[in-house]
Design a protein around this motif. Structure first.
Motif, PDB file in Angstrom:
ATOM      1  N   GLU A  81      -3.509  76.011  57.551  1.00 19.26           N
ATOM      2  CA  GLU A  81      -4.343  76.303  56.384  1.00 19.26           C
ATOM      3  C   GLU A  81      -5.646  77.006  56.768  1.00 19.26           C
TER       4      GLU A  81
ATOM      5  N   PHE B  44      -7.505  67.423  53.697  1.00 21.29           N
ATOM      6  CA  PHE B  44      -6.444  66.951  52.811  1.00 21.29           C
ATOM      7  C   PHE B  44      -6.894  65.852  51.854  1.00 21.29           C
TER       8      PHE B  44
ATOM      9  N   TRP C 154      -0.795  71.350  60.176  1.00 16.34           N
ATOM     10  CA  TRP C 154      -1.075  71.918  58.858  1.00 16.34           C
ATOM     11  C   TRP C 154      -2.544  72.290  58.697  1.00 16.34           C
ATOM     12  N   GLU C 155      -3.425  71.558  59.331  1.00 12.64           N
ATOM     13  CA  GLU C 155      -4.834  71.939  59.284  1.00 12.64           C
ATOM     14  C   GLU C 155      -5.011  73.310  59.942  1.00 12.64           C
TER      15      GLU C 155
ATOM     16  N   ASP D  61       0.388  81.433  50.225  1.00 11.75           N
ATOM     17  CA  ASP D  61      -0.493  80.275  50.091  1.00 11.75           C
ATOM     18  C   ASP D  61       0.119  79.013  50.703  1.00 11.75           C
TER      19      ASP D  61
ATOM     20  N   ARG E 231       2.199  69.860  51.828  1.00  6.43           N
ATOM     21  CA  ARG E 231       2.677  69.243  50.588  1.00  6.43           C
ATOM     22  C   ARG E 231       2.887  67.749  50.711  1.00  6.43           C
TER      23      ARG E 231
ATOM     24  N   ARG F 158      -5.805  65.133  47.904  1.00  6.94           N
ATOM     25  CA  ARG F 158      -4.593  65.873  47.581  1.00  6.94           C
ATOM     26  C   ARG F 158      -3.449  64.944  47.218  1.00  6.94           C
TER      27      ARG F 158
ATOM     28  N   ARG G  68       0.491  75.510  52.117  1.00  5.05           N
ATOM     29  CA  ARG G  68      -0.316  74.295  51.972  1.00  5.05           C
ATOM     30  C   ARG G  68       0.527  73.082  52.333  1.00  5.05           C
TER      31      ARG G  68
END
Length: 194
Positions: A76, A131, A72-73, A100, A104, A134, A102
């Motif tokens: 993003e 993150f 995910w890094e 967008d 979750r 978040r 992101r």
């Protein structure tokens, strides 16, 4: 690293003494106490590698979460580097999740253990600072979706896409999040007739 109840008691007492004496030796007694109490001994090896060397076995769930966070890094960061045209192209190629994208998190009810690992890795250990802060409660089960995405991400990374994800590669990864049809879905006509 697992601890017996007796060892947990000893660690609790020693960390209380450590804290009360105000010993400043780079070891956070409250972190140690919490990780031992909550059966996250693996985190001690990550936080204090010099103390444990290679002796701490990392549970499969921790490896999985670390891989998800790494993926995910990359997603993003790739999206953040896209201009408007590439973002619009991604939205067309991955209509369900391409606007967008992101991380979750995981479901707070059914994947609480995985969500807890995220909090330890990000908030306690300072890994994946992107993150930090978040809300990682997705309110829906996502582990299986992440596994499908990881398969695609690993295949594309092995094909030389690791340095930066193209729009097409990112769309392929994001589209893997969609639950594949099982063949058991009811046809819309059947629902209308019922």
């Amino acid at each position: 690293m697992e601890f017996s109840n007796q060892q947990k008691l000893i660690v609790t007492l020693l960390t209380d003494i450590h804290a009360r004496l105000g010993i400043d030796n780079g070891i956070d007694p409250f972190f140690v106490q919490r990780m031992v109490r909550d059966d996250h001994g693996w985190a001690l090896g990550w936080a204090y590698p010099g103390l444990f060397g290679d002796g701490v076995e990392v549970p499969e769930a921790v490896t999985f979460v670390a891989e998800v966070l790494g993926m995910w890094e990359a997603i993003e960061e790739a999206y953040a580097g896209f201009d408007r045209v590439r973002r619009e192209q991604l939205a067309r190629l991955a209509p369900a999740f391409g606007r967008d994208p992101r991380f979750r998190g995981f479901d707070g009810n059914h994947e609480a253990d995985l969500r807890g690992i995220v909090q330890i890795l990000v908030d306690d250990l300072g890994r994946w600072p992107i993150f930090k802060g978040r809300d990682t409660d997705s309110h829906r089960i996502l582990a299986d979706s992440y596994r499908r995405m990881l398969e695609v991400h690993e295949r594309l990374s092995g094909a030389g896409c690791a340095s930066g994800l193209s729009v097409e590669a990112l769309a392929e990864i994001l589209n893997a999040e969609i639950i594949p049809k099982s063949g058991m879905e009811l046809d819309a006509d059947v629902l209308l007739r019922a």
